[in-house]
Write a protein that holds these residues in place. Structure first.
Motif, PDB file in Angstrom:
ATOM      1  N   ILE A  31      17.984   3.994   7.345  1.00 12.38           N
ATOM      2  CA  ILE A  31      17.734   3.059   8.339  1.00 12.38           C
ATOM      3  C   ILE A  31      19.126   2.192   8.220  1.00 12.38           C
ATOM      4  CG2 ILE A  31      16.767   0.377   8.632  1.00 12.38           C
ATOM      5  CD1 ILE A  31      14.237   1.857   7.441  1.00 12.38           C
ATOM      6  N   GLY A  32      19.876   2.105   7.160  1.00 14.30           N
ATOM      7  CA  GLY A  32      21.203   1.651   7.411  1.00 14.30           C
ATOM      8  C   GLY A  32      22.161   2.262   8.234  1.00 14.30           C
ATOM      9  N   PHE A  33      22.142   3.580   7.863  1.00 17.99           N
ATOM     10  CA  PHE A  33      22.943   4.580   9.079  1.00 17.99           C
ATOM     11  C   PHE A  33      22.402   4.127  10.428  1.00 17.99           C
ATOM     12  CE2 PHE A  33      23.407   8.585  11.311  1.00 17.99           C
ATOM     13  CZ  PHE A  33      24.860   8.824  11.198  1.00 17.99           C
ATOM     14  N   LEU A  34      21.187   4.161  10.647  1.00 19.59           N
ATOM     15  CA  LEU A  34      20.814   3.880  12.158  1.00 19.59           C
ATOM     16  C   LEU A  34      21.245   2.526  12.942  1.00 19.59           C
ATOM     17  CD1 LEU A  34      17.168   5.328  12.232  1.00 19.59           C
ATOM     18  CD2 LEU A  34      19.238   6.347  12.947  1.00 19.59           C
ATOM     19  N   ILE A  35      20.951   1.548  11.677  1.00 21.58           N
ATOM     20  CA  ILE A  35      21.364   0.215  12.178  1.00 21.58           C
ATOM     21  C   ILE A  35      22.929   0.088  12.427  1.00 21.58           C
ATOM     22  CG2 ILE A  35      22.047  -2.151  11.432  1.00 21.58           C
ATOM     23  CD1 ILE A  35      19.291  -2.017   9.813  1.00 21.58           C
ATOM     24  N   PHE A  36      23.807   0.799  11.664  1.00 25.91           N
ATOM     25  CA  PHE A  36      25.460   0.903  11.809  1.00 25.91           C
ATOM     26  C   PHE A  36      25.676   1.719  13.063  1.00 25.91           C
ATOM     27  CE2 PHE A  36      29.279   3.356  11.132  1.00 25.91           C
ATOM     28  CZ  PHE A  36      30.003   2.238  11.095  1.00 25.91           C
ATOM     29  N   LYS A  37      24.790   2.754  13.262  1.00 23.76           N
ATOM     30  CA  LYS A  37      25.216   3.549  14.570  1.00 23.76           C
ATOM     31  C   LYS A  37      24.945   2.627  15.736  1.00 23.76           C
ATOM     32  CE  LYS A  37      26.996   7.492  13.306  1.00 23.76           C
ATOM     33  NZ  LYS A  37      28.418   7.543  13.709  1.00 23.76           N
ATOM     34  N   THR A  38      23.767   1.786  15.721  1.00 21.60           N
ATOM     35  CA  THR A  38      23.361   0.848  16.877  1.00 21.60           C
ATOM     36  C   THR A  38      24.536  -0.085  16.881  1.00 21.60           C
ATOM     37  OG1 THR A  38      20.992   1.342  16.365  1.00 21.60           O
ATOM     38  CG2 THR A  38      21.582  -0.627  17.501  1.00 21.60           C
ATOM     39  N   TYR A  39      25.065  -0.753  15.919  1.00 21.88           N
ATOM     40  CA  TYR A  39      25.974  -1.393  15.839  1.00 21.88           C
ATOM     41  C   TYR A  39      27.315  -0.970  16.611  1.00 21.88           C
ATOM     42  CZ  TYR A  39      30.004  -4.610  14.742  1.00 21.88           C
ATOM     43  OH  TYR A  39      31.331  -5.499  14.632  1.00 21.88           O
ATOM     44  N   MET A  57      21.686  -8.337  17.497  1.00 19.18           N
ATOM     45  CA  MET A  57      20.836  -7.316  16.894  1.00 19.18           C
ATOM     46  C   MET A  57      20.144  -7.692  15.952  1.00 19.18           C
ATOM     47  SD  MET A  57      23.829  -4.300  16.083  1.00 19.18           S
ATOM     48  CE  MET A  57      22.684  -3.252  15.180  1.00 19.18           C
ATOM     49  N   VAL A  58      19.845  -9.213  15.954  1.00 19.09           N
ATOM     50  CA  VAL A  58      18.983  -9.829  14.770  1.00 19.09           C
ATOM     51  C   VAL A  58      17.639  -9.212  15.091  1.00 19.09           C
ATOM     52  CG1 VAL A  58      17.654 -12.044  14.417  1.00 19.09           C
ATOM     53  CG2 VAL A  58      20.044 -12.083  14.615  1.00 19.09           C
ATOM     54  N   PRO A  59      17.031  -9.030  16.189  1.00 22.53           N
ATOM     55  CA  PRO A  59      15.609  -8.319  16.275  1.00 22.53           C
ATOM     56  C   PRO A  59      15.524  -6.735  15.730  1.00 22.53           C
ATOM     57  CG  PRO A  59      16.005  -9.248  18.359  1.00 22.53           C
ATOM     58  CD  PRO A  59      17.393  -9.448  17.589  1.00 22.53           C
ATOM     59  N   VAL A  60      16.587  -6.247  15.707  1.00 27.86           N
ATOM     60  CA  VAL A  60      16.718  -4.763  15.122  1.00 27.86           C
ATOM     61  C   VAL A  60      16.722  -5.012  13.713  1.00 27.86           C
ATOM     62  CG1 VAL A  60      18.268  -2.696  14.695  1.00 27.86           C
ATOM     63  CG2 VAL A  60      17.961  -3.893  17.073  1.00 27.86           C
ATOM     64  N   PHE A  61      17.555  -5.900  13.043  1.00 32.43           N
ATOM     65  CA  PHE A  61      17.593  -6.298  11.711  1.00 32.43           C
ATOM     66  C   PHE A  61      16.102  -6.602  11.168  1.00 32.43           C
ATOM     67  CE2 PHE A  61      22.206  -7.160  12.442  1.00 32.43           C
ATOM     68  CZ  PHE A  61      22.748  -5.910  11.915  1.00 32.43           C
ATOM     69  N   LEU A  62      15.735  -7.696  11.922  1.00 31.23           N
ATOM     70  CA  LEU A  62      14.258  -8.027  11.619  1.00 31.23           C
ATOM     71  C   LEU A  62      13.126  -7.218  11.428  1.00 31.23           C
ATOM     72  CD1 LEU A  62      14.185 -11.841  13.028  1.00 31.23           C
ATOM     73  CD2 LEU A  62      14.699 -11.207  10.474  1.00 31.23           C
ATOM     74  N   LEU A  63      13.221  -6.271  12.521  1.00 33.76           N
ATOM     75  CA  LEU A  63      12.245  -5.109  12.757  1.00 33.76           C
ATOM     76  C   LEU A  63      12.450  -4.149  11.245  1.00 33.76           C
ATOM     77  CD1 LEU A  63      10.007  -3.821  14.165  1.00 33.76           C
ATOM     78  CD2 LEU A  63      11.682  -2.677  15.702  1.00 33.76           C
ATOM     79  N   SER A  64      13.700  -3.790  11.237  1.00 34.50           N
ATOM     80  CA  SER A  64      13.902  -2.764  10.195  1.00 34.50           C
ATOM     81  C   SER A  64      13.794  -3.388   8.912  1.00 34.50           C
ATOM     82  CB  SER A  64      15.661  -2.726  10.199  1.00 34.50           C
ATOM     83  OG  SER A  64      15.961  -1.889  11.365  1.00 34.50           O
ATOM     84  N   LEU A  65      14.130  -4.647   8.569  1.00 33.36           N
ATOM     85  CA  LEU A  65      13.663  -5.445   7.292  1.00 33.36           C
ATOM     86  C   LEU A  65      12.068  -5.286   7.194  1.00 33.36           C
ATOM     87  CD1 LEU A  65      16.122  -8.288   6.863  1.00 33.36           C
ATOM     88  CD2 LEU A  65      16.023  -5.984   5.780  1.00 33.36           C
ATOM     89  N   CYS A  84       9.789  -3.278   8.501  1.00 38.95           N
ATOM     90  CA  CYS A  84       9.451  -1.746   8.264  1.00 38.95           C
ATOM     91  C   CYS A  84       9.421  -1.585   6.829  1.00 38.95           C
ATOM     92  CB  CYS A  84       9.998  -0.895   9.357  1.00 38.95           C
ATOM     93  SG  CYS A  84       9.701  -1.097  10.955  1.00 38.95           S
ATOM     94  N   ILE A  85      10.879  -1.715   6.370  1.00 39.18           N
ATOM     95  CA  ILE A  85      11.106  -1.517   5.106  1.00 39.18           C
ATOM     96  C   ILE A  85      10.044  -2.015   3.945  1.00 39.18           C
ATOM     97  CG2 ILE A  85      12.693  -1.667   3.246  1.00 39.18           C
ATOM     98  CD1 ILE A  85      15.024  -1.151   5.084  1.00 39.18           C
ATOM     99  N   ALA A  86       9.951  -3.446   4.619  1.00 35.46           N
ATOM    100  CA  ALA A  86       8.828  -4.108   3.609  1.00 35.46           C
ATOM    101  C   ALA A  86       7.606  -3.750   3.613  1.00 35.46           C
ATOM    102  CB  ALA A  86       8.784  -5.728   4.193  1.00 35.46           C
ATOM    103  N   VAL A  87       6.998  -3.501   4.776  1.00 33.34           N
ATOM    104  CA  VAL A  87       5.697  -2.746   4.923  1.00 33.34           C
ATOM    105  C   VAL A  87       5.613  -1.412   4.226  1.00 33.34           C
ATOM    106  CG1 VAL A  87       4.019  -1.826   6.560  1.00 33.34           C
ATOM    107  CG2 VAL A  87       5.021  -4.166   7.086  1.00 33.34           C
ATOM    108  N   ILE A  88       6.552  -0.629   4.279  1.00 30.59           N
ATOM    109  CA  ILE A  88       6.692   0.502   3.669  1.00 30.59           C
ATOM    110  C   ILE A  88       6.588   0.535   2.199  1.00 30.59           C
ATOM    111  CG2 ILE A  88       8.127   2.748   3.309  1.00 30.59           C
ATOM    112  CD1 ILE A  88       8.719   2.665   6.198  1.00 30.59           C
ATOM    113  N   VAL A  89       7.269  -0.565   1.777  1.00 28.65           N
ATOM    114  CA  VAL A  89       7.399  -0.557   0.216  1.00 28.65           C
ATOM    115  C   VAL A  89       6.086  -1.337  -0.065  1.00 28.65           C
ATOM    116  CG1 VAL A  89       8.464  -2.143  -1.767  1.00 28.65           C
ATOM    117  CG2 VAL A  89      10.039  -1.357   0.157  1.00 28.65           C
ATOM    118  N   LEU A  90       5.617  -2.092   0.760  1.00 28.39           N
ATOM    119  CA  LEU A  90       4.091  -2.767   0.034  1.00 28.39           C
ATOM    120  C   LEU A  90       3.138  -1.673   0.137  1.00 28.39           C
ATOM    121  CD1 LEU A  90       2.402  -5.034  -0.407  1.00 28.39           C
ATOM    122  CD2 LEU A  90       2.240  -5.681   2.073  1.00 28.39           C
ATOM    123  N   LEU A  91       3.110  -0.724   1.043  1.00 29.34           N
ATOM    124  CA  LEU A  91       2.228   0.204   1.298  1.00 29.34           C
ATOM    125  C   LEU A  91       2.323   1.184   0.161  1.00 29.34           C
ATOM    126  CD1 LEU A  91       2.015   0.990   5.260  1.00 29.34           C
ATOM    127  CD2 LEU A  91       0.285  -0.360   3.678  1.00 29.34           C
TER     128      LEU A  91
END
Length: 472
Positions: free
Chosen positions: A24-32, A209-217, A219-226
């Motif tokens: 996810i960090g790599f994808l965010i960096f490429k998006t940036y 890119m704030v929406p992208v950051f928030l969506l990524s975080l 997703c990570i939080a949901v995946i961690v919780l699940l």
């Protein structure tokens, strides 16, 4: 669940989470990077077109050509000669002439006015900053027909800045890089660049890119919780399974021990048949033995149906006719003439992949039901094989009461007892146990009433479970 499994799962979760975070960090960096490259590209195109119209055929800015003709061009032949002759004064001479030339450009430039005019005309953001930068000067060497670099403002050379207050320049905020050439008095070519950007460019891109950051975080939080909940539920499930297994083993031991003692005691009472005065004791012993066996059968049936859900079938390959005959012969001996059991074998050397205990339980329960739910004096059950293109079918037909159509859907449900079960012993687990065994073997079952009464069970087995030695 052993300790190795307990230790493995947290590590697997941690590594998976780390890999996911890196991806996810790599994808965010490429998006940036993509956002940085394409940021305000529309505004830059407008500036480039408007600037080209403003200067027309002049150099860098209106009036710039006169600066070239007075501050640079007259000195080019001498500079060129010094460099070609490798004069010690060549470097110092070039630096002095370029310093004076660039100073004259900065003094007489009208780029501030031109840029502000472009911003107003194109209705651009007034917060935009710009920078004009002199990049390189080249002279043509006719001796080898090449362009030789005489001045290069490589790196962060602020002395080559012509005008503008933009501090950070990069390929992503460069509007254009132009090369302009002239032939007189000697061929020369110079290159300059225009950079336009916001001073806080990176922060603006990050804000976009704030929406992208928030969506990524998120997703990570949901995946961690699940993942955590799944892991926790898995741990609890394993604990329940271990607890259930321990409970079943404990119950078997606690029940079998007194039942065995009761049966042994009942046999001791029955064995006194040589004493005529003990007829009542012998009769009581037989009653105790019969009821103890009945209780033991019920207990094993309940324990078996519960334990079967946690077991995996032990698949082996057995001769189907020989194994079926052995089971049926044991049932004949057990029921001692209560029912006539007929079997029509496949008639060829065929083996079947199955779990022996499951297969025994299936036949045992179906034969037992054929006795229990049968009002005829001469009870019969027939087992025959039928074969189609893709599967075999074991047909089990009795001459009992049959099954009402309204009861067929619930027949394989645990503890279900139909109308014909009234007044008969049992817990309603027999057919439920049969269905569990069939499901574990991946076999299918269908039932219907026979034309002359009774019930017919059709057990369907894929041909892949069979092996004929004649084909090998």
């Amino acid at each position: 669940m052993n300790s190795a499994d307990k230790n493995m799962h947290p590590w697997a979760f941690g590594i998976s989470f780390l890999i996911l975070t890196v991806v996810i960090g790599f994808l965010i960096f490429k998006t940036y990077q993509l956002e940085d490259k394409n940021y305000q590209i529309g505004q830059l195109n407008l500036i480039q077109n408007a600037y080209g119209t403003a200067i027309m055929d002049d150099k860098i800015f209106p009036g710039g050509d006169s600066v070239f003709q007075t501050a640079l061009v007259p000195y080019l032949p001498a500079w060129f000669k010094k460099v070609m002759n490798k004069s010690p004064e060549a470097k110092l001479y070039g630096e002095q002439r370029m310093h004076l030339f660039l100073e004259r450009l900065r003094e007489q430039q009208s780029l501030d006015r031109i840029f502000q005019q472009i911003v107003r005309q194109q209705q651009l953001d007034p917060a935009l900053l710009y920078l004009f930068h002199f990049d390189k000067l080249e002279l043509y060497n006719p001796a080898d027909s090449t362009w030789k670099v005489f001045y290069d403002s490589a790196g962060d050379n602020k002395m080559a800045n012509i005008s503008g207050s933009l501090k950070n320049r990069s390929p992503n905020n460069r509007v254009f890089q132009l090369a302009v050439s002239d032939k007189l008095p000697i061929p020369y070519r110079f290159t300059y660049s225009l950079y336009v950007d916001y001073e806080n460019r990176n922060w603006r891109i990050i804000q976009q890119m704030v929406p992208v950051f928030l969506l990524s975080l998120t997703c990570i939080a949901v995946i961690v919780l699940l993942s955590y909940r799944t892991y926790r539920d898995w741990i609890n499930q394993r604990r329940l399974i271990d607890l259930k297994t321990s409970f079943l083993n404990h119950m078997r031991h606690e029940f079998n021990t007194p039942l065995t003692t009761i049966l042994v005691s009942a046999h001791s009472l029955i064995d006194r048949d040589d004493d005529p005065d003990n007829k009542e004791v012998i009769q009581l012993g037989r009653i105790v033995e019969r009821q103890a066996k009945r209780l033991k059968d019920y207990f094993e049936q309940v324990m078996g149906s519960v334990a079967l859900q946690e077991q995996q079938p032990a698949i082996v390959e057995v001769p189907v006719d020989l194994f079926t005959e052995e089971i049926l012969e044991a049932l004949r001996m057990r029921y001692q003439g209560e029912i006539e059991i007929c079997y029509s074998p496949l008639g060829r050397d065929v083996t079947l992949r199955l779990d022996e205990a499951y297969y025994l339980s299936i036949l045992d329960n179906l034969v037992s039901n054929a006795i229990k739910f049968n009002g005829h004096t001469a009870k019969t059950v027939r087992l025959t094989w039928e074969q189609t293109v893709d599967r075999h079918c074991l047909k089990i037909e009795d001459n009992g009461y049959g099954i009402a159509p309204s009861e067929r859907d619930a027949l394989f449900t645990a503890f279900y007892r139909g109308q014909s079960s009234e007044g008969k012993p049992g817990l309603g687990l027999g057919l439920y146990y049969v269905k569990l065994c069939l499901d574990r073997l991946d076999w299918k079952v269908r039932l219907e009433n026979g034309a002359s009464g009774g019930t017919i069970f059709y057990i369907y087995i894929d041909n892949g479970s069979f092996n004929s030695k004649e084909q090998n």
